[in-house]
Design a protein around this motif. Structure first.
Motif, PDB file in Angstrom:
ATOM      1  N   MET A   1      -1.071  -4.421  12.885  1.00 38.41           N
ATOM      2  CA  MET A   1      -0.615  -3.297  12.064  1.00 38.41           C
ATOM      3  C   MET A   1      -1.329  -2.004  12.454  1.00 38.41           C
ATOM      4  SD  MET A   1      -0.354  -4.936   8.244  1.00 38.41           S
ATOM      5  CE  MET A   1       0.889  -6.154   7.800  1.00 38.41           C
ATOM      6  N   LEU A   2      -2.647  -2.113  12.615  1.00 37.56           N
ATOM      7  CA  LEU A   2      -3.428  -0.936  12.983  1.00 37.56           C
ATOM      8  C   LEU A   2      -2.989  -0.423  14.350  1.00 37.56           C
ATOM      9  CD1 LEU A   2      -5.740   0.861  11.956  1.00 37.56           C
ATOM     10  CD2 LEU A   2      -7.329  -0.621  13.183  1.00 37.56           C
ATOM     11  N   ARG A   3      -2.742  -1.337  15.270  1.00 35.95           N
ATOM     12  CA  ARG A   3      -2.282  -0.957  16.601  1.00 35.95           C
ATOM     13  C   ARG A   3      -0.903  -0.308  16.548  1.00 35.95           C
ATOM     14  NH1 ARG A   3      -2.109  -5.592  18.635  1.00 35.95           N
ATOM     15  NH2 ARG A   3      -4.348  -5.676  19.082  1.00 35.95           N
ATOM     16  N   ALA A   4      -0.029  -0.868  15.706  1.00 43.04           N
ATOM     17  CA  ALA A   4       1.313  -0.295  15.574  1.00 43.04           C
ATOM     18  C   ALA A   4       1.253   1.138  15.046  1.00 43.04           C
ATOM     19  CB  ALA A   4       2.158  -1.172  14.654  1.00 43.04           C
ATOM     20  N   MET A   5       0.366   1.382  14.101  1.00 41.22           N
ATOM     21  CA  MET A   5       0.218   2.735  13.575  1.00 41.22           C
ATOM     22  C   MET A   5      -0.313   3.684  14.641  1.00 41.22           C
ATOM     23  SD  MET A   5      -1.376   2.089   9.744  1.00 41.22           S
ATOM     24  CE  MET A   5      -1.524   3.845   9.427  1.00 41.22           C
ATOM     25  N   THR A   6      -1.322   3.227  15.371  1.00 39.86           N
ATOM     26  CA  THR A   6      -1.963   4.068  16.376  1.00 39.86           C
ATOM     27  C   THR A   6      -1.022   4.392  17.534  1.00 39.86           C
ATOM     28  OG1 THR A   6      -4.119   3.130  15.828  1.00 39.86           O
ATOM     29  CG2 THR A   6      -3.920   4.238  17.957  1.00 39.86           C
TER      30      THR A   6
ATOM     31  N   GLY B   1      -8.381   2.886  -3.533  1.00 37.84           N
ATOM     32  CA  GLY B   1      -7.648   1.666  -3.227  1.00 37.84           C
ATOM     33  C   GLY B   1      -7.534   1.392  -1.742  1.00 37.84           C
ATOM     34  N   SER B   2      -7.658   2.432  -0.954  1.00 33.50           N
ATOM     35  CA  SER B   2      -7.593   2.244   0.502  1.00 33.50           C
ATOM     36  C   SER B   2      -8.773   1.436   1.010  1.00 33.50           C
ATOM     37  CB  SER B   2      -7.540   3.599   1.218  1.00 33.50           C
ATOM     38  OG  SER B   2      -8.725   4.338   0.990  1.00 33.50           O
ATOM     39  N   LEU B   3      -9.870   1.420   0.248  1.00 36.14           N
ATOM     40  CA  LEU B   3     -11.050   0.662   0.652  1.00 36.14           C
ATOM     41  C   LEU B   3     -10.847  -0.840   0.482  1.00 36.14           C
ATOM     42  CD1 LEU B   3     -13.739   2.949  -1.041  1.00 36.14           C
ATOM     43  CD2 LEU B   3     -13.168   2.859   1.392  1.00 36.14           C
ATOM     44  N   GLU B   4      -9.837  -1.217  -0.288  1.00 33.75           N
ATOM     45  CA  GLU B   4      -9.579  -2.632  -0.543  1.00 33.75           C
ATOM     46  C   GLU B   4      -8.539  -3.214   0.405  1.00 33.75           C
ATOM     47  OE1 GLU B   4      -8.491  -2.868  -4.629  1.00 33.75           O
ATOM     48  OE2 GLU B   4     -10.334  -1.903  -5.346  1.00 33.75           O
ATOM     49  N   LEU B   5      -7.947  -2.371   1.226  1.00 33.69           N
ATOM     50  CA  LEU B   5      -6.921  -2.844   2.158  1.00 33.69           C
ATOM     51  C   LEU B   5      -7.541  -3.647   3.301  1.00 33.69           C
ATOM     52  CD1 LEU B   5      -4.605   0.281   2.618  1.00 33.69           C
ATOM     53  CD2 LEU B   5      -4.218  -1.724   1.181  1.00 33.69           C
TER      54      LEU B   5
ATOM     55  N   ALA C   1       0.840  -1.201   0.000  1.00 31.86           N
ATOM     56  CA  ALA C   1       0.000   0.000   0.000  1.00 31.86           C
ATOM     57  C   ALA C   1       0.874   1.249   0.000  1.00 31.86           C
ATOM     58  CB  ALA C   1      -0.906   0.005   1.229  1.00 31.86           C
ATOM     59  N   THR C   2       0.316   2.358  -0.443  1.00 37.10           N
ATOM     60  CA  THR C   2       1.039   3.627  -0.394  1.00 37.10           C
ATOM     61  C   THR C   2       0.829   4.283   0.971  1.00 37.10           C
ATOM     62  OG1 THR C   2      -0.813   4.970  -1.207  1.00 37.10           O
ATOM     63  CG2 THR C   2       0.621   3.940  -2.855  1.00 37.10           C
ATOM     64  N   ARG C   3       1.662   5.253   1.278  1.00 37.85           N
ATOM     65  CA  ARG C   3       1.467   6.017   2.519  1.00 37.85           C
ATOM     66  C   ARG C   3       0.061   6.619   2.565  1.00 37.85           C
ATOM     67  NH1 ARG C   3       6.644  10.011   3.613  1.00 37.85           N
ATOM     68  NH2 ARG C   3       8.112   8.496   4.506  1.00 37.85           N
ATOM     69  N   ASN C   4      -0.360   7.214   1.439  1.00 32.71           N
ATOM     70  CA  ASN C   4      -1.677   7.852   1.406  1.00 32.71           C
ATOM     71  C   ASN C   4      -2.789   6.861   1.712  1.00 32.71           C
ATOM     72  OD1 ASN C   4      -0.567  10.320   0.765  1.00 32.71           O
ATOM     73  ND2 ASN C   4      -1.016  10.185  -1.421  1.00 32.71           N
ATOM     74  N   GLN C   5      -2.709   5.674   1.132  1.00 33.33           N
ATOM     75  CA  GLN C   5      -3.731   4.670   1.375  1.00 33.33           C
ATOM     76  C   GLN C   5      -3.755   4.243   2.835  1.00 33.33           C
ATOM     77  OE1 GLN C   5      -2.515   1.819  -1.599  1.00 33.33           O
ATOM     78  NE2 GLN C   5      -4.084   2.502  -3.048  1.00 33.33           N
ATOM     79  N   LEU C   6      -2.604   4.124   3.440  1.00 33.71           N
ATOM     80  CA  LEU C   6      -2.543   3.745   4.857  1.00 33.71           C
ATOM     81  C   LEU C   6      -3.127   4.838   5.744  1.00 33.71           C
ATOM     82  CD1 LEU C   6       0.982   2.071   5.003  1.00 33.71           C
ATOM     83  CD2 LEU C   6      -1.242   0.931   5.040  1.00 33.71           C
ATOM     84  N   VAL C   7      -2.894   6.092   5.373  1.00 36.26           N
ATOM     85  CA  VAL C   7      -3.475   7.198   6.147  1.00 36.26           C
ATOM     86  C   VAL C   7      -4.995   7.150   6.079  1.00 36.26           C
ATOM     87  CG1 VAL C   7      -3.739   9.707   6.268  1.00 36.26           C
ATOM     88  CG2 VAL C   7      -1.466   8.703   5.946  1.00 36.26           C
ATOM     89  N   TYR C   8      -5.525   7.010   4.854  1.00 34.36           N
ATOM     90  CA  TYR C   8      -6.979   6.901   4.706  1.00 34.36           C
ATOM     91  C   TYR C   8      -7.511   5.715   5.519  1.00 34.36           C
ATOM     92  CZ  TYR C   8      -7.437  10.215   0.757  1.00 34.36           C
ATOM     93  OH  TYR C   8      -7.474  11.330  -0.043  1.00 34.36           O
ATOM     94  N   TYR C   9      -6.872   4.573   5.391  1.00 32.61           N
ATOM     95  CA  TYR C   9      -7.328   3.367   6.083  1.00 32.61           C
ATOM     96  C   TYR C   9      -7.336   3.585   7.586  1.00 32.61           C
ATOM     97  CZ  TYR C   9      -7.676  -1.524   7.505  1.00 32.61           C
ATOM     98  OH  TYR C   9      -8.086  -2.706   8.081  1.00 32.61           O
ATOM     99  N   TRP C  10      -6.265   4.148   8.096  1.00 32.57           N
ATOM    100  CA  TRP C  10      -6.165   4.377   9.544  1.00 32.57           C
ATOM    101  C   TRP C  10      -7.283   5.289  10.039  1.00 32.57           C
ATOM    102  CZ3 TRP C  10      -5.009   8.757  12.584  1.00 32.57           C
ATOM    103  CH2 TRP C  10      -4.665   8.496  13.909  1.00 32.57           C
ATOM    104  N   LEU C  11      -7.549   6.358   9.318  1.00 34.28           N
ATOM    105  CA  LEU C  11      -8.610   7.282   9.717  1.00 34.28           C
ATOM    106  C   LEU C  11      -9.969   6.592   9.762  1.00 34.28           C
ATOM    107  CD1 LEU C  11      -7.570  10.433   7.650  1.00 34.28           C
ATOM    108  CD2 LEU C  11      -7.555  10.253  10.144  1.00 34.28           C
ATOM    109  N   MET C  12     -10.222   5.705   8.807  1.00 28.15           N
ATOM    110  CA  MET C  12     -11.526   5.047   8.727  1.00 28.15           C
ATOM    111  C   MET C  12     -11.678   3.884   9.704  1.00 28.15           C
ATOM    112  SD  MET C  12     -12.458   5.011   4.648  1.00 28.15           S
ATOM    113  CE  MET C  12     -10.886   4.324   4.082  1.00 28.15           C
ATOM    114  N   ASN C  13     -10.561   3.368  10.223  1.00 30.34           N
ATOM    115  CA  ASN C  13     -10.641   2.134  11.003  1.00 30.34           C
ATOM    116  C   ASN C  13     -10.150   2.229  12.443  1.00 30.34           C
ATOM    117  OD1 ASN C  13     -11.470  -0.218   9.031  1.00 30.34           O
ATOM    118  ND2 ASN C  13     -10.088   1.115   7.888  1.00 30.34           N
ATOM    119  N   ARG C  14      -9.531   3.326  12.823  1.00 31.79           N
ATOM    120  CA  ARG C  14      -9.138   3.466  14.223  1.00 31.79           C
ATOM    121  C   ARG C  14     -10.363   3.889  15.034  1.00 31.79           C
ATOM    122  NH1 ARG C  14      -6.618   8.673  16.833  1.00 31.79           N
ATOM    123  NH2 ARG C  14      -7.328   7.319  18.477  1.00 31.79           N
ATOM    124  N   GLU C  15     -10.230   3.937  16.340  1.00 33.03           N
ATOM    125  CA  GLU C  15     -11.340   4.384  17.179  1.00 33.03           C
ATOM    126  C   GLU C  15     -10.974   5.698  17.869  1.00 33.03           C
ATOM    127  OE1 GLU C  15     -14.299   3.255  17.362  1.00 33.03           O
ATOM    128  OE2 GLU C  15     -13.982   1.488  16.118  1.00 33.03           O
TER     129      GLU C  15
END
Length: 314
Positions: free
Chosen positions: A305-310, A295-299, A261-275
């Motif tokens: 991974m999500l926890r590591a980002m947060t 493409g972030s919707l397909e990740l 994934a790209t950085r941008n896609q990971l940013v979008y994903y994180w925003l939509m899936n963190r709490e």
């Protein structure tokens, strides 16, 4: 693209909104129409604009260009019922002063209706927290528009959490609808403590706790920080420079290398899936950037991974 409930209203909005900031100003009719068509075809329905977009682009732009362009698109496509339109009032533009007084709200609302070519707005924001107007006056004006059937829900942008709570209490006392959404500057990187953005207010921990406690929806503007995540010719603003940013970018790059994934896609994903999760606004300049955003919707990242980002911090 799945739908999520807007606050505690009955409105269902797509999990990614379309930022219409430059439509009709920097972006031509052809480009603006194409982007809205692409977004609708991808399952999106949440268009974000404001009365003053985008008066600063050139000597020929005066504000209202974005709403007018959306209005033309709605008329040509005959699809008003398929979209949720969010617009805003409060910031000045040529011929209109700053503020969220009742007079200002009512006058600007009807200008927006005319430009959009519709008889109602789904989500109407106070674009700024006007400390010069009693909050009761602002909320009363919004409530009258709701009662008249001209607005379906109201929101606030660039508000601090304590002011949102004050507004909520006023609404409860008067049996008015309260703010159902807050739109804030919000990305994966965190601004340094004590650093501001002028009229823009960045999301912080106080706001996250308010959102979780009340069920209000969080909408993220400038999620990609004007392209600085991936464009080597753009630097992060001073507010984001420092070891915390370095650490979080390192984690992004580790996960990007593992997932493709790209950085941008990971940013979008994180925003939509963190709490608490957020609804990021897509403001793609090119078709490639728009495709990247979708493409972030397909990740599918692991919980680790999500926890590591947060939890990444210096």
């Amino acid at each position: 693209m799945k739908k999520v409930q807007l606050g505690k209203t009955g409105l269902q909005v797509s999990q990614m909104g379309l930022g219409c900031l430059y439509f009709g100003a920097r972006d031509s009719k052809e480009k603006s129409f194409r982007r809205m068509d692409q977004y609708l075809a991808a399952g999106g329905n949440f268009l974000d604009t404001a009365n003053m977009y985008s008066h600063w682009i050139s000597d020929q732009t005066q504000g209202g260009e974005s709403e007018k362009m959306i209005g033309k698109w709605l008329k040509e496509r005959n699809n008003r019922s398929e979209v949720i339109i969010a617009s805003k009032v409060g910031f000045p533009y040529p011929g209109t002063e700053y503020g969220c007084s009742k007079k200002q709200i009512k006058e600007e609302f009807h200008k927006s209706l005319e430009r959009l070519g519709t008889d109602y707005i789904d989500l109407y924001y106070a674009h700024t927290d006007d400390f010069n107007t009693p909050m009761e006056e602002t909320l009363e004006a919004f409530n009258e528009l709701i009662t008249e059937g001209k607005v379906r829900a109201i929101g606030a942008s660039n508000f601090k959490a304590w002011r949102l709570e004050r507004a909520r209490q006023i609404a409860i006392r008067n049996n008015w609808q309260s703010y159902s959404a807050v739109q804030q500057r919000y990305s994966y990187l965190r601004p340094k403590s004590g650093w501001g953005f002028g009229d823009q207010v960045a999301a912080n921990q106080d706001l996250f706790e308010f959102v979780e406690d009340t069920g209000i929806s969080l909408v993220a503007y400038s999620p990609l920080l004007q392209g600085a995540y991936t464009n080597p010719n753009k630097e992060f603003k001073d507010q984001y420079q420092g070891p915390d940013t370095d650490k979080r970018l390192a984690v992004l790059d580790e996960i990007a290398a593992e997932t493709g994934a790209t950085r941008n896609q990971l940013v979008y994903y994180w925003l939509m899936n963190r709490e608490p999760n957020a609804i990021p606004l897509i403001a793609a300049t090119t078709d490639e950037q728009f495709k990247e955003a979708l493409g972030s919707l397909e990740l599918e990242l692991s919980e680790d991974m999500l926890r590591a980002m947060t939890e990444a911090k210096f």
